[in-house]
Design an enzyme around this catalytic site. Structure first.
Site, mmCIF file in Angstrom:
data_model
loop_
_atom_site.group_PDB
_atom_site.id
_atom_site.type_symbol
_atom_site.label_atom_id
_atom_site.label_comp_id
_atom_site.label_asym_id
_atom_site.label_seq_id
_atom_site.Cartn_x
_atom_site.Cartn_y
_atom_site.Cartn_z
ATOM 1 N N SER A 243 63.484 -84.595 11.687
ATOM 2 C CA SER A 243 64.562 -83.881 11.036
ATOM 3 C C SER A 243 64.680 -84.300 9.560
ATOM 4 O O SER A 243 63.703 -84.204 8.822
ATOM 5 C CB SER A 243 65.849 -84.121 11.823
ATOM 6 O OG SER A 243 66.830 -83.175 11.528
ATOM 7 N N ASP A 475 63.593 -73.788 16.578
ATOM 8 C CA ASP A 475 64.384 -74.964 16.203
ATOM 9 C C ASP A 475 65.662 -74.494 15.515
ATOM 10 O O ASP A 475 65.609 -73.755 14.539
ATOM 11 C CB ASP A 475 63.571 -75.843 15.254
ATOM 12 C CG ASP A 475 64.205 -77.205 15.009
ATOM 13 O OD1 ASP A 475 65.435 -77.256 14.770
ATOM 14 O OD2 ASP A 475 63.481 -78.205 15.041
ATOM 15 N N HIS A 503 65.396 -78.899 18.909
ATOM 16 C CA HIS A 503 65.183 -79.536 17.613
ATOM 17 C C HIS A 503 64.181 -80.667 17.751
ATOM 18 O O HIS A 503 64.410 -81.607 18.508
ATOM 19 C CB HIS A 503 66.516 -80.054 17.095
ATOM 20 C CG HIS A 503 66.452 -80.653 15.730
ATOM 21 N ND1 HIS A 503 65.676 -80.138 14.724
ATOM 22 C CD2 HIS A 503 67.067 -81.749 15.196
ATOM 23 C CE1 HIS A 503 65.820 -80.868 13.630
ATOM 24 N NE2 HIS A 503 66.648 -81.850 13.902
#
Length: 534
Positions: A243, A475, A503
């Site tokens: 991320s 995502d 994610h």
């Protein structure tokens, strides 16, 4: 966004227990950390991203010699198998003699036979997520055994985060009020209340962490990582970032391309995008995730958003109607501090569950309790988990650090509420369910007490070893096109695609993804171009 999440926020996978709920960052302040659409460079208001991030000189400046030459004193962490230490880095790299910051470091030594591969630094995202916590609770015990056997698993909490001189803003009681701020104002009075909440949050951060707020940028944290690499005795940096951790890793590669080892950027961000584009793209990502959830939900007999034959769009209409009801009639939630489930906290609870399809069942149950039985406790618990609020009313500094980093890295998405209101149609088009709240949440950096030092830019990292960029096609927090864009920008980028939901992709159950990443980490061999996994 809806509640008080600060735009510019992503979450990576943190712990295996919370991963099933949130999938990382890490983090709840701003579900937004966006990037731009191909061809647009993600720029707005005349910004430019023609320039790429420039590499730093290879030679270590003499003013930094003492930092690069320091020795870490490892001690027992209180967690079996882990050691902890404190590392120093200059507060201001432009003036290394003006003071330092103390950064918390943790490691777990390689556990098996075979040639040691050095250190593997991990970061779960955020910004604001504790990498040390992630290492101790998940990565140090949950990463594949063959990886842990060959690498010393290492983490450092970034400056301003958790154990590393954390940014501080509001106490628990005031954070409760902040997270319940109405993010879909219906009139001027509610708009003024929202703006006042953002101002108060920003002013509080400035009052409690004035000196640190100027020095928590991603560039500075990437430079801290190079000091850690040297102190650990590694010639190159091996790294897995999820991320926001992908932006941090890519930034490191741009600054120190010759020192890149084996680098995995999972759930990638696009550094060429400005704040408004990032937030808008992420808004669309959450809508995509919600529609996947809704499609699955309406097939089930216990779905509170409609039965068989209900479309995802109709399910979204039902959810919006529920949110509107909560706006004026919050539900009891059995909270010891008297909080009720209003629109803001309910929206956060739903968005938190979009990070991982493994949490869809829990979300269905929470929505059923709230929509059919007027009990908001389960949705409130989802929201609290996302905000890292414990039962005593204490919050981690996740949201505070998140805002501090994001607001320093990029100029604000909007200069005032008038611009946010003007952008409402675009955000609502991107997500009928979440768009309005996320548009207003994009004001979070507008009143920040410290001027942004960063701008949108490309990262090429010319001369770096192959860098593995991983993207998931549905995502919610880091849209797949961001991974495509970053892989194209990096001169040695190699894109690995996960055709699935949720994610990030590593460690989420795809044997194909895990095998490709493990092979790269252990042998240095990236997957072939165009590799796609399910």
């Amino acid at each position: 966004m809806h509640t008080r999440p600060s735009p510019h926020r992503t979450r990576g996978i943190r712990t295996r227990t919370t991963a099933r709920l949130t999938a990382t960052f890490v983090t709840a302040a701003a579900l937004l950390m966006s990037a731009c659409s191909p061809g647009s460079s993600g720029t707005a208001r005349g910004a430019t991203v023609d320039a790429a991030l420039a590499a730093l000189p290879r030679a270590t400046p003499s003013a930094l010699t003492s930092y690069y030459g320091q020795r870490l004193r490892w001690r027992d962490c209180g967690v079996p198998g882990f050691q902890c230490a404190t590392m120093k880095a200059p507060l201001d790299y432009a003036d290394p003699g003006a003071g330092s910051v103390r950064l918390a470091v943790a490691r777990k030594k390689a556990t098996g036979k075979g040639k040691p591969l050095g250190s593997l630094l991990v970061n779960p995202g955020g910004p604001g997520g504790s990498a040390v916590g992630y290492l101790q609770e998940y990565a140090g015990i949950g990463y594949p055994a063959q990886v842990r056997a060959r690498y010393d698993m290492v983490a450092v909490d970034p400056r301003g985060v958790a154990r590393s001189e954390p940014v501080h803003c509001l106490d628990g009681r005031r954070m409760d009020a902040y997270t319940q701020t109405d993010m879909t104002p219906d009139d001027q009075r509610e708009r003024n209340t929202l703006v006042a909440a953002d101002r108060k949050f920003a002013e509080s951060c400035g009052a409690h962490s004035a000196k640190l707020l100027r020095h928590v940028s991603t560039v500075e944290t990437a430079r801290d990582m190079d000091i850690l690499r040297a102190v650990l005795g590694d010639r190159r940096l091996n790294y897995v970032g999820a991320s926001y951790g992908t932006f941090l890793g890519a930034t490191y590669a741009g600054l120190f391309p010759a020192r890149v080892g084996r680098m995995v950027l999972d759930g990638a961000m696009d550094p060429s995008l400005d704040a408004r584009r990032l937030n808008l793209d992420q808004t669309a990502g959450f809508e995509t995730a919600f529609r996947a959830f809704a499609k699955d939900c309406v097939r089930r007999s216990d779905c509170p958003l409609g039965g068989k034959g209900t479309t995802p769009a109709q399910a979204g209409d039902h959810l919006r109607a529920f949110f509107r009801k909560l706006d004026t009639h919050p539900l009891p939630a059995g909270d010891a501090d008297g909080r009720r489930l209003g629109e803001a906290l309910a929206t956060t609870g739903v968005i938190a569950s979009m990070y991982d399809e493994g949490s869809w069942e829990r979300l269905r149950e929470a929505l059923t309790s709230a929509m059919r039985h007027n009990d908001g406790a389960a949705l409130l618990a989802l929201s609290d988990s996302y905000y890292e609020r414990d039962a005593s009313g204490h919050y981690s500094n996740l949201m505070m650090a998140n805002a501090a980093v994001n607001c320093l890295d990029l100029p604000p998405a909007f200069t005032g509420p008038e611009q946010a209101e003007k952008a409402l149609p675009a955000f609502e088009k991107a997500s009928p369910v979440f768009g309005p709240g996320l548009a207003w949440a994009s004001l979070n950096c507008t009143y920040w007490p410290v001027r942004a030092t960063g701008e949108p830019h490309r990262i090429e990292a010319r001369g770096a070893a192959p860098i593995l960029v991983v993207g998931t096609v549905r995502d919610p927090a880091t849209p797949y096109r961001w991974a495509q864009s970053l892989a194209r920008q990096l001169s040695s980028g190699r894109l690995l695609t996960y055709v699935g939901d949720g994610h990030t992709a590593y460690g989420r159950g795809s044997a194909c993804i895990d095998s490709a990443i493990n092979t790269y980490l252990l042998r240095g061999t990236p997957p072939p171009p165009g590799k796609r996994c399910t």
